[in-house]
Design a protein around this motif. Sequence first.
Motif, short mmCIF file in Angstrom:
data_model
loop_
_atom_site.label_atom_id
_atom_site.label_comp_id
_atom_site.label_asym_id
_atom_site.label_seq_id
_atom_site.Cartn_x
_atom_site.Cartn_y
_atom_site.Cartn_z
N SER A 214 0.84 -1.19 0.00
CA SER A 214 0.00 0.00 0.00
C SER A 214 0.87 1.24 0.00
CB SER A 214 -0.92 0.01 1.23
OG SER A 214 -1.61 1.24 1.34
N ARG A 215 0.49 2.20 -0.83
CA ARG A 215 1.06 3.56 -0.78
C ARG A 215 -0.05 4.47 -0.29
NH1 ARG A 215 3.41 0.89 -5.01
NH2 ARG A 215 5.65 1.21 -5.32
N HIS A 216 0.22 5.24 0.75
CA HIS A 216 -0.86 6.00 1.37
C HIS A 216 -0.31 7.23 2.06
CE1 HIS A 216 0.60 2.81 4.13
NE2 HIS A 216 0.71 3.84 4.97
N ILE A 217 -1.22 8.07 2.54
CA ILE A 217 -0.88 9.26 3.30
C ILE A 217 -1.72 9.26 4.58
CG2 ILE A 217 -1.06 11.78 3.39
CD1 ILE A 217 -0.28 11.99 0.59
N HIS A 218 -1.04 9.42 5.71
CA HIS A 218 -1.72 9.63 6.99
C HIS A 218 -1.85 11.14 7.20
CE1 HIS A 218 -1.58 5.45 8.03
NE2 HIS A 218 -0.26 5.41 8.07
N LEU A 219 -3.03 11.59 7.62
CA LEU A 219 -3.29 13.01 7.83
C LEU A 219 -3.82 13.22 9.24
CD1 LEU A 219 -4.92 12.01 4.96
CD2 LEU A 219 -4.66 14.40 4.52
N CYS A 220 -3.45 14.38 9.81
CA CYS A 220 -3.96 14.74 11.14
C CYS A 220 -3.68 16.21 11.39
CB CYS A 220 -3.32 13.89 12.23
SG CYS A 220 -1.54 14.12 12.39
N ALA A 221 -4.38 16.77 12.35
CA ALA A 221 -4.07 18.12 12.83
C ALA A 221 -2.85 18.03 13.75
CB ALA A 221 -5.26 18.71 13.56
N PHE A 222 -1.92 18.97 13.58
CA PHE A 222 -0.62 18.88 14.25
C PHE A 222 -0.14 20.28 14.57
CE2 PHE A 222 4.05 17.99 14.16
CZ PHE A 222 4.07 17.00 15.14
N ASP A 223 0.47 20.43 15.76
CA ASP A 223 0.97 21.74 16.16
C ASP A 223 2.49 21.77 16.30
OD1 ASP A 223 1.31 20.21 18.40
OD2 ASP A 223 0.51 21.70 19.81
N GLY A 224 3.16 20.77 15.77
CA GLY A 224 4.61 20.69 15.86
C GLY A 224 5.10 19.77 16.95
N THR A 225 4.25 19.49 17.93
CA THR A 225 4.65 18.62 19.03
C THR A 225 3.68 17.48 19.29
OG1 THR A 225 3.57 20.09 20.63
CG2 THR A 225 5.91 20.47 20.19
N GLN A 226 2.40 17.67 18.99
CA GLN A 226 1.43 16.64 19.30
C GLN A 226 0.33 16.59 18.25
OE1 GLN A 226 -0.67 17.44 22.93
NE2 GLN A 226 -0.83 19.63 22.54
N VAL A 227 -0.30 15.43 18.14
CA VAL A 227 -1.42 15.22 17.24
C VAL A 227 -2.69 15.66 17.94
CG1 VAL A 227 -2.75 13.49 15.97
CG2 VAL A 227 -0.26 13.31 16.09
N LEU A 228 -3.49 16.50 17.26
CA LEU A 228 -4.66 17.11 17.89
C LEU A 228 -5.98 16.54 17.39
CD1 LEU A 228 -3.48 20.83 17.75
CD2 LEU A 228 -3.25 19.23 19.64
N SER A 229 -5.96 15.63 16.45
CA SER A 229 -7.19 15.08 15.89
C SER A 229 -7.00 13.59 15.67
CB SER A 229 -7.55 15.78 14.58
OG SER A 229 -6.63 15.42 13.55
N ASN A 230 -8.00 12.98 15.04
CA ASN A 230 -7.84 11.60 14.62
C ASN A 230 -6.88 11.53 13.45
OD1 ASN A 230 -10.05 12.93 13.10
ND2 ASN A 230 -10.03 11.01 11.95
N ILE A 231 -6.36 10.34 13.17
CA ILE A 231 -5.45 10.12 12.05
C ILE A 231 -6.24 9.45 10.93
CG2 ILE A 231 -3.33 9.00 11.29
CD1 ILE A 231 -2.35 9.13 14.17
#
Length: 537
Positions: A214-231
């Motif tokens: 699989s070739r894919h992209i994981h996306l999420c909200a990020f502030d530089g230090t932590q993930v703020l949303s679902n992936i």
Amino acid sequence: DDETDDSSGGSVEDNDGVEDEDATPPSQPDLRTYRVLSDFKGEQEGDLTVKKGEVLKIIRKTTDGWWLAQNTGGNTGVVPKTFLKVSTLFEILIIKKTKSTICFFYSSPHSNWSTVRKAMTEIDATDVLAAMGAIPSGFRPSTLNKLLTEEGIRYKGSHHIQPELCQSQLSFKDLFLDPDTGRVRPRHVRVSICFTLWSCKQIPTPGVGVQVLSRHIHLCAFDGTQVLSNIHTVRATYNSKNSKTWSFSPRMTGVLPTLLDGDCFLRCNSSLTDLGILFELGITFIRNSTGERGDLSCGWAFLKLTDDSGNLTYELPVYGGTPYEKDVAAEASLTKGSPTGVFQQMLQSRRQPKLIIKLSFFSLVSRSQLPDTLLHCLSCVQLLALHRQLLADALLMDRPTMQTADLMCCPILATFPSLLDQLDLLDALRSAWMDVERSMSRAQKRDFFHVKQEFHRVYMSSVYFLLHTAELPRYRWADPPTEEQRSRVIFTTLDSLKLKPPNNGPVGGAEVYLSSDHEHLAFDVSELTFDLLSVAK
């Protein structure tokens, strides 16, 4: 200690004075013994199955890396040279390999060899594949995939669509009803944006030692230090003639599978100034020689949402390593030694990995009854909004008192979140709902009570039935045989339910579960009742 530099193309000589092994003619036998670093199971005729710690005698070396060896039992066959280590008076442990140097630790026979052996057995599979040349430089174990597999439910979409309690734990923070209409009141959040994944260019390709699943992209909200949303994950497609370019499917009026749909939305209520969207390009692979599966990140990009440039199309540079390694460049990225000429820089910039995305601003997402924090596919907005409405009805209207936290008999609320972790079932629900919606009249579509009734009926007669089907194999990411089998079961089951309702009764009735034509798993109370205390955030 001796220092070795292979930048000039030279190679390391062993301590017993024997010249480099690559300089040995392929037909000349190697009189030295080699020790096996890891188990290797022969998959083809002529392969030699060996165990870790076994001593082999090399009969012939070849330039393709598969050496003819003989074990102590007299059996001969070929084994990969990356599984072997020279057994001499001085044990050599390769710690790290870079473009210009190779670092070694030498230990005498009187040193603590158990410590060295332990370090050798804990070498990561990524380091082994990099030494083999199977993966380019800059590849790392996937950071976001590790969060998904090790942090449990916290970074999954099924967690973020659940209601959020306020600080007093007596009311809800993100779920309110409009008293005049009885509908969920839309909430305006600080960030509400829609975007389209367009393509990725100049992405390094793995070598022949691995098979990409699989070739894919994981996306999420990020502030530089932590993930703020679902992936959220979107799978990419590519052309074998141009394997360094990944593409994503355009919007196709909701018909496209969720896993392949590049049209996404992000809702986030964070006020951080460094808030943005993190894109991690990744591959799921299987190692040809051992059958080992793994997930690698082949680069990441970041779009800062506080950027006031006003652009609608962005070409984001893709960096190697992890989002926490700011100085790691992808294999094709610009380096400090790059040419300084304008023309040379233009040519080099065309070879730099890039991710192309397009922003769009739809009022649909900002006006929809959606959770405050969620990143998902645009084609599923209506399903998510209907689930939100049923959630509000059960928690704000049907409960005797707001302080009641007893179990509620509501199969939809109990099982709908699991669909966000099994996207093929989410697609099945979307397809079944689109068929019913097309058959509604305008008056029926305006009757919200009728719409909720129809959604309940469609859900119970489609995906809820599939969740209890024994023929449906367990969901497994990037497993083509399992994905194909699940797709076949889903299609045939929904088709049979739509064309031939059991005993001429309503689709999804009790007759379906009592019919001998289908086998069902045993029911569990967690699949029938909604437990607010266990799922509320």
